[in-house]
Motif scaffolding. Structure first.
Motif, PDB file in Angstrom:
ATOM      1  N   ALA A 328       0.824  -1.203   0.000  1.00 13.27           N
ATOM      2  CA  ALA A 328       0.000   0.000   0.000  1.00 13.27           C
ATOM      3  C   ALA A 328       0.858   1.253   0.000  1.00 13.27           C
ATOM      4  CB  ALA A 328      -0.919   0.007   1.215  1.00 13.27           C
ATOM      5  N   THR A 329       0.259   2.354  -0.439  1.00 15.85           N
ATOM      6  CA  THR A 329       0.869   3.667  -0.272  1.00 15.85           C
ATOM      7  C   THR A 329       0.382   4.214   1.058  1.00 15.85           C
ATOM      8  OG1 THR A 329       0.900   4.052  -2.647  1.00 15.85           O
ATOM      9  CG2 THR A 329       1.083   5.980  -1.230  1.00 15.85           C
ATOM     10  N   LEU A 330       1.321   4.585   1.929  1.00 21.59           N
ATOM     11  CA  LEU A 330       0.941   4.956   3.288  1.00 21.59           C
ATOM     12  C   LEU A 330       0.232   6.297   3.373  1.00 21.59           C
ATOM     13  CD1 LEU A 330       4.069   3.816   5.326  1.00 21.59           C
ATOM     14  CD2 LEU A 330       1.765   2.894   5.489  1.00 21.59           C
ATOM     15  N   THR A 331       0.583   7.226   2.509  1.00 24.32           N
ATOM     16  CA  THR A 331       0.002   8.566   2.597  1.00 24.32           C
ATOM     17  C   THR A 331      -0.477   9.036   1.237  1.00 24.32           C
ATOM     18  OG1 THR A 331       2.046   9.778   2.114  1.00 24.32           O
ATOM     19  CG2 THR A 331       1.678   9.121   4.409  1.00 24.32           C
ATOM     20  N   PRO A 468      -4.136   8.957   4.301  1.00 23.24           N
ATOM     21  CA  PRO A 468      -4.217  10.320   4.830  1.00 23.24           C
ATOM     22  C   PRO A 468      -3.054  11.167   4.346  1.00 23.24           C
ATOM     23  CG  PRO A 468      -3.320   8.855   6.482  1.00 23.24           C
ATOM     24  CD  PRO A 468      -3.690   7.987   5.314  1.00 23.24           C
ATOM     25  N   ASP A 469      -3.190  12.467   4.509  1.00 20.27           N
ATOM     26  CA  ASP A 469      -2.088  13.367   4.146  1.00 20.27           C
ATOM     27  C   ASP A 469      -0.996  13.351   5.202  1.00 20.27           C
ATOM     28  OD1 ASP A 469      -3.424  14.530   1.769  1.00 20.27           O
ATOM     29  OD2 ASP A 469      -4.830  15.269   3.267  1.00 20.27           O
ATOM     30  N   VAL A 470      -1.399  13.155   6.472  1.00 19.49           N
ATOM     31  CA  VAL A 470      -0.454  13.073   7.581  1.00 19.49           C
ATOM     32  C   VAL A 470      -0.736  11.769   8.319  1.00 19.49           C
ATOM     33  CG1 VAL A 470       0.386  14.122   9.715  1.00 19.49           C
ATOM     34  CG2 VAL A 470      -0.395  15.581   7.826  1.00 19.49           C
ATOM     35  N   LEU A 471       0.246  10.876   8.336  1.00 21.18           N
ATOM     36  CA  LEU A 471       0.082   9.579   8.994  1.00 21.18           C
ATOM     37  C   LEU A 471       0.888   9.559  10.285  1.00 21.18           C
ATOM     38  CD1 LEU A 471      -1.044   6.682   8.919  1.00 21.18           C
ATOM     39  CD2 LEU A 471       1.020   6.005   7.679  1.00 21.18           C
ATOM     40  N   LEU A 472       0.209   9.292  11.401  1.00 17.61           N
ATOM     41  CA  LEU A 472       0.824   9.229  12.716  1.00 17.61           C
ATOM     42  C   LEU A 472       0.841   7.780  13.177  1.00 17.61           C
ATOM     43  CD1 LEU A 472      -1.244  12.161  14.282  1.00 17.61           C
ATOM     44  CD2 LEU A 472       0.941  12.344  13.075  1.00 17.61           C
ATOM     45  N   ALA A 495       6.866   6.981   1.312  1.00 20.15           N
ATOM     46  CA  ALA A 495       5.549   7.626   1.396  1.00 20.15           C
ATOM     47  C   ALA A 495       5.649   9.084   0.935  1.00 20.15           C
ATOM     48  CB  ALA A 495       5.028   7.550   2.830  1.00 20.15           C
ATOM     49  N   PRO A 496       4.748   9.536   0.064  1.00 26.98           N
ATOM     50  CA  PRO A 496       4.868  10.903  -0.472  1.00 26.98           C
ATOM     51  C   PRO A 496       4.424  11.991   0.494  1.00 26.98           C
ATOM     52  CG  PRO A 496       2.959   9.789  -1.400  1.00 26.98           C
ATOM     53  CD  PRO A 496       3.687   8.753  -0.602  1.00 26.98           C
ATOM     54  N   GLY A 497       3.551  11.654   1.460  1.00 26.17           N
ATOM     55  CA  GLY A 497       3.051  12.655   2.397  1.00 26.17           C
ATOM     56  C   GLY A 497       3.833  12.684   3.692  1.00 26.17           C
ATOM     57  N   ALA A 498       3.214  13.230   4.735  1.00 27.91           N
ATOM     58  CA  ALA A 498       3.865  13.390   6.033  1.00 27.91           C
ATOM     59  C   ALA A 498       3.740  12.112   6.856  1.00 27.91           C
ATOM     60  CB  ALA A 498       3.236  14.559   6.781  1.00 27.91           C
TER      61      ALA A 498
END
Length: 525
Positions: A328-331, A468-472, A495-498
């Motif tokens: 999967a893509t994480l963000t 999500p855009d920001v993954l915590l 991952a491309p996002g945060a």
């Protein structure tokens, strides 16, 4: 050795031996039986078939303390020292008897056995060792009169581990011993285990710990249906597994080519003689003699080819199963680099105090710190799961934030992962099977029958179905198999996002490429 639970076969014909000085690490997917094997070795459970031989002096790290809730810290320490103190008393008695009867063979033999036991257990250093162990595991300041019921789960776990290290039994069986330990305490534990003269068998997800401590790795590999042993520590094990996988794939491919050739030989050789050809020069006798000889040769070739085909079909290696691979893509992919979340003067009483923190849409942030430093609290504040007592938390419009917490709960244990995922994933999601987080056999099992790690994988799948855009991620490698952890770390790097990760995992931290933020007592240091 064999062990089953109902219709589930955990072990069948498994063998394991260990000699003094060997430290064996148990690895494998969640639910393959690492904890079960430790319980069998400890005698907490009995095998359905086979036998387990262990030294009488065998220590097992219980996940829950065997002491009564009103027992004190000092009671645990005294219990750990009781056998050692009794041995010291017995040795003094034998010394006195030997002085009175120096030629008594029985007394001399008993004295020799007691001296050997004392040396193995470092008897004369026991009291000093107790103080060193308590200090090394962060318990030196703990009031010895405190009842166990007043301690945290982490403190009780560390106290149980301390008791074993004080006793120093000839065989030590440990199930996830680095849980609840900070880096300093883990380093202390590694040093103590390396110095033990006896056997250590340990199940752990801590890859650095396995690398620092183990002399052998035992992989409870469900794809092979057996336990495989590898000499060396975790790094050597990884290399050996990669080489083994390549050999398995090459052998399977070669056998499939050979099988295809044999099948073709059986089909074509039987048609090799043209029975319709005409008799030349009216030589019927010669025709029959020649044709019969050729027919016998063809029959023999067909028979030999069929025999080889049957043998290879029966004995061929099975196809290597596809490993569970995170796909999967994480963000999500941010349109631009901007501040996604901003914290200013944020305080949560007794847990967190942050003057300023900005998280951009391209952030790579690793949050570290000891237990209780405020890492989980910080992630929950960023995600909006916890409203701070003071300060401001600003989130950019349209920015979606996802949080994987340590504790994962679902409202209905009778539902299956597929049902939960399909209901929550939204329109046109990636299928649950395609994500590579759960094995196909698990997607239709009730949630109540899944392990903690499998439920965390499902929670992660729900997050990344619509990235999500920001993954915590709060301790993302906890309860995950070692192979899947490697896949997840690769995904974090791309991952491309945060991505904001709070973790104790030293292996993950060693390879981290990005900013780091350290917390101590809720404040950034």
């Amino acid at each position: 050795m064999a062990k089953s639970y109902g219709d589930r076969q955990v072990f069948d014909g498994t063998s394991l031996s260990a000699s003094p000085g060997q430290r064996i690490g148990l690895v494998g997917e969640n639910g393959v039986g690492k904890s079960t094997l430790l319980r069998l070795l400890a005698g907490v459970e009995e095998p359905d078939a086979g036998e387990v031989r262990r030294p009488a002096d065998c220590g097992f790290l219980w996940q829950e303390s065997p002491f009564a809730p009103d027992a004190t810290v000092q009671d645990v320490v005294d219990d750990s020292l009781a056998e050692l103190r009794a041995a010291r008393t017995r040795l003094d008695q034998l010394t006195a008897e030997l002085e009175r009867r120096p030629d008594d063979a029985d007394v001399l033999a008993a004295y020799g056995d007691q001296i050997e036991w004392a040396q193995d257990h470092d008897l004369w250093d026991a009291d000093r060792r107790a103080e060193l162990v308590l200090a090394g595991l962060g318990l030196a300041a703990t009031d010895r009169s405190r009842p166990l019921a007043t301690l945290s789960g982490g403190q009780r776990s560390r106290l149980g581990l301390a008791g074993l290290l004080i006793r120093q039994p000839r065989a030590m069986l440990l199930d996830e011993p680095t849980n609840h330990l900070d880096d300093e305490a883990v380093g202390f534990l590694e040093e103590r285990l390396r110095g033990l003269p006896g056997v250590v068998v340990v199940a752990s997800h801590d890859r650095v710990f396995l690398d620092e401590v183990c002399t052998d790795i035992v992989d409870l590999d469900p794809t092979r249906g057996t336990a495989s042993r590898y000499g060396g520590a975790y790094t050597e094990y990884l290399r050996a597994k990669r080489r083994e996988r390549i050999r398995w794939q090459e052998q399977y491919a070669a056998e499939q080519v050979q099988l295809d050739e044999l099948r073709e030989a059986v089909r074509t050789t039987a048609r090799a003689v043209n029975h319709a050809r005409t008799i030349r020069d009216n030589n019927k006798v010669g025709y029959d003699r020649h044709g019969g000889r050729v027919q016998k040769q063809v029959s023999r070739r067909v028979r030999d080819a069929r025999q080889r085909l049957d043998e290879l079909t029966r004995d061929q290696v099975r196809e290597p199963p596809n490993p569970l691979a995170f796909a999967a893509t994480l963000t999500g992919s941010p349109a631009d680099d901007r501040v996604a979340v901003s914290l200013s003067g944020v305080a949560v009483a007794g847990r967190l105090n942050v003057d300023r923190l900005d998280v951009s849409t391209s952030e790579r942030l690793l949050v570290t710190g000891p237990n209780g430093a405020g890492k989980s609290t910080l992630l929950r504040v960023i995600a909006g799961r916890l409203v701070p007592d003071a300060g401001a938390v600003l989130r950019a419009g349209g920015v979606r934030i996802g949080l994987l917490e340590q504790e994962v709960r679902f409202p209905d244990d009778e539902q299956t992962p597929r049902q939960v995922y399909d209901a929550a994933a939204g329109p046109d999601p990636v299928s649950l099977a395609q994500l590579g987080l759960l094995a196909p056999r698990d997607v239709d099992r009730p949630l109540g029958r899944l392990s903690v790690g499998q439920r965390r994988r499902l929670a992660l799948a729900l997050l990344v179905a619509t990235p999500p855009d920001v993954l915590l991620l709060d301790e993302p490698t906890n309860h995950l198999s070692l192979s899947l952890v490697e896949e997840l770390e690769d995904a974090l790097r791309t991952a491309p996002g945060a991505v904001v990760v709070a973790s104790h995992d030293r292996w993950l931290r060693r390879g981290w490429k990005g900013a780091e933020l350290s917390l101590l007592n809720g404040a950034i240091v």
